[in-house]
Write an enzyme that holds these catalytic residues in place. Structure first.
Site, short mmCIF file in Angstrom:
data_model
loop_
_atom_site.label_atom_id
_atom_site.label_comp_id
_atom_site.label_asym_id
_atom_site.label_seq_id
_atom_site.Cartn_x
_atom_site.Cartn_y
_atom_site.Cartn_z
N ASN A 1 0.87 -1.19 0.00
CA ASN A 1 0.00 0.00 0.00
C ASN A 1 0.90 1.23 0.00
O ASN A 1 1.50 1.56 1.02
CB ASN A 1 -0.88 -0.03 1.26
CG ASN A 1 -1.70 1.24 1.43
OD1 ASN A 1 -1.81 2.05 0.50
ND2 ASN A 1 -2.27 1.41 2.61
N TRP A 2 0.98 1.88 -1.15
CA TRP A 2 1.87 3.05 -1.26
C TRP A 2 1.26 4.31 -0.63
O TRP A 2 1.94 5.33 -0.54
CB TRP A 2 2.21 3.31 -2.73
CG TRP A 2 3.25 2.38 -3.29
CD1 TRP A 2 3.75 1.25 -2.69
CD2 TRP A 2 3.92 2.49 -4.55
NE1 TRP A 2 4.68 0.66 -3.50
CE2 TRP A 2 4.82 1.40 -4.65
CE3 TRP A 2 3.86 3.39 -5.61
CZ2 TRP A 2 5.64 1.18 -5.77
CZ3 TRP A 2 4.66 3.19 -6.73
CH2 TRP A 2 5.55 2.10 -6.79
N LYS A 3 -0.03 4.23 -0.27
CA LYS A 3 -0.73 5.41 0.30
C LYS A 3 -0.52 6.62 -0.62
O LYS A 3 -0.45 6.45 -1.83
CB LYS A 3 -0.23 5.68 1.72
CG LYS A 3 -0.22 4.43 2.59
CD LYS A 3 -0.05 4.73 4.04
CE LYS A 3 0.13 3.44 4.79
NZ LYS A 3 0.02 3.60 6.23
N HIS B 1 -9.47 0.72 4.74
CA HIS B 1 -8.22 0.94 5.47
C HIS B 1 -8.52 1.88 6.64
O HIS B 1 -9.33 2.79 6.53
CB HIS B 1 -7.17 1.56 4.53
CG HIS B 1 -5.80 1.59 5.13
ND1 HIS B 1 -5.44 2.51 6.07
CD2 HIS B 1 -4.72 0.80 4.93
CE1 HIS B 1 -4.18 2.28 6.43
NE2 HIS B 1 -3.72 1.23 5.76
N GLU C 1 -5.29 -5.40 10.38
CA GLU C 1 -4.29 -4.36 10.60
C GLU C 1 -4.60 -3.62 11.90
O GLU C 1 -5.43 -2.68 11.91
CB GLU C 1 -4.31 -3.36 9.45
CG GLU C 1 -3.97 -3.95 8.11
CD GLU C 1 -3.42 -2.89 7.17
OE1 GLU C 1 -2.30 -3.07 6.70
OE2 GLU C 1 -4.10 -1.87 6.95
N GLY D 1 2.40 1.95 10.70
CA GLY D 1 3.36 3.05 10.58
C GLY D 1 4.04 3.45 11.87
O GLY D 1 4.67 4.50 11.95
N SER E 1 3.46 -2.46 10.29
CA SER E 1 4.90 -2.44 10.55
C SER E 1 5.61 -3.75 10.19
O SER E 1 6.55 -4.16 10.86
CB SER E 1 5.17 -2.08 12.02
OG SER E 1 4.74 -0.75 12.27
N GLY F 1 2.80 -1.24 4.24
CA GLY F 1 2.81 0.17 3.87
C GLY F 1 4.22 0.64 3.57
O GLY F 1 4.76 0.46 2.48
N GLY F 2 4.85 1.24 4.57
CA GLY F 2 6.17 1.87 4.39
C GLY F 2 7.20 1.01 3.70
O GLY F 2 7.92 1.48 2.82
C1 PEP Z 1 -0.72 -0.02 5.96
O1 PEP Z 1 -0.82 1.18 5.77
O2 PEP Z 1 -1.59 -0.77 5.50
C2 PEP Z 1 0.41 -0.52 6.71
C3 PEP Z 1 0.39 -1.76 7.12
O3 PEP Z 1 1.45 0.36 6.93
P1 PEP Z 1 2.89 0.02 7.58
O4 PEP Z 1 3.36 -1.27 6.96
O5 PEP Z 1 3.74 1.19 7.21
O6 PEP Z 1 2.68 -0.13 9.04
#
Ligand code: PEP
Length: 249
Positions: A9-11, A93, A163, A169, A209, A230-231
């Protein structure tokens, strides 16, 4: 056998320059890769499907509207997402549930819209830190599953991502026992509602994370079929080891 899925997920990150990450990711895929789905911002959907053409990487959107077309300034429909060549869409999300006040009923309606356009819905659920502290996690997860999923769920049209909001994040990750507890609970809830065949076939992703450093132990959990990242999905060099860990799990 459930598919293994690594979704990124690049957001609200990435301009055209980020498409090189897709090339790098495609080049470095392991021999028998899991399903890999990258969800860039909507501005990049068409170019991302072009950039991944001929590779096993699939493209998804991060949201869609419940309607196919109309006077909804700023929104995109599931039909438009599918028109780009994308195959998936993330729905519900926590950042959209929070900032855009999306309810379980909204997520359910969007899931139906996604299916009607031929997309696979990646439906996200997760508890807040306050809910976990108050020992309400399983109640919250159960209610979100019940409210967000339409009755016609099956293993081809839906993926579920657990999640925990407090893990997104933040670098905080639930213990393996906590992940296991929620995923086992989700599996039981899904088999109760949809029957053993569908309930046992639905892929369940963990998100929050996930990094190369924790991926191996998370993917070893029985009812974890992959991750929504995400990140660590923004750079191929960070995401590739997570994909490799999933391939080997
Ligand atoms: C997300 O935004 O779906 C996510 C899991 O972010 P991160 O991996 O950065 O915690």
């Amino acid at each position: 056998m459930r598919p293994k899925i690594a979704a990124g997920n690049w957001k609200m990150n990435g301009t055209a320059a980020a498409l090189t990450e897709l090339h790098s990711l495609a080049t470095g895929l392991p021999e028998n890769p899991p399903q890999v789905v990258i969800c860039p911002p909507s501005t990049l959907l068409f170019r991302a499907t072009d950039a991944t053409h001929g590779s096993p990487i699939q493209i998804g959107a991060q949201d869609c509207h419940t309607e196919g077309a109309g006077a909804y300034t700023g929104d995109i429909s599931a039909t438009m997402v599918a028109d780009s060549g994308a195959t998936h869409v993330i729905l519900g999300h926590s950042e959209r549930r929070d900032a855009h006040r999306e309810t379980d009923a909204d997520v359910q309606a969007k899931t139906c819209a996604a299916w009607a356009a031929g997309l696979t819905a990646i439906v996200c659920i997760g508890e807040s830190e306050a809910e976990r502290d108050a020992d309400q996690t399983l109640d919250v997860i159960g209610a979100q599953l019940d409210g967000s999923l339409p009755d016609a769920v099956d293993a081809e049209n839906t993926v579920i991502a657990y999640e925990p909001i407090w893990a997104i994040g933040t670098g905080k990750v639930p213990s393996i026992a906590q992940i296991e507890e929620v995923h086992d609970f989700m599996r039981a809830r899904l088999t109760d509602r949809f029957g053993a065949e569908i309930g046992n076939a639905l892929p369940l992703l963990y998100g929050g994370s996930v990094k190369a450093a924790n991926a191996v132990e998370i993917f070893a959990v029985e009812n974890v079929d992959g991750a929504l990242v995400g990140g660590a999905s923004l750079k191929a060099e960070d995401f590739a080891p997570i994909v490799a860990a999933l391939a080997q799990s």
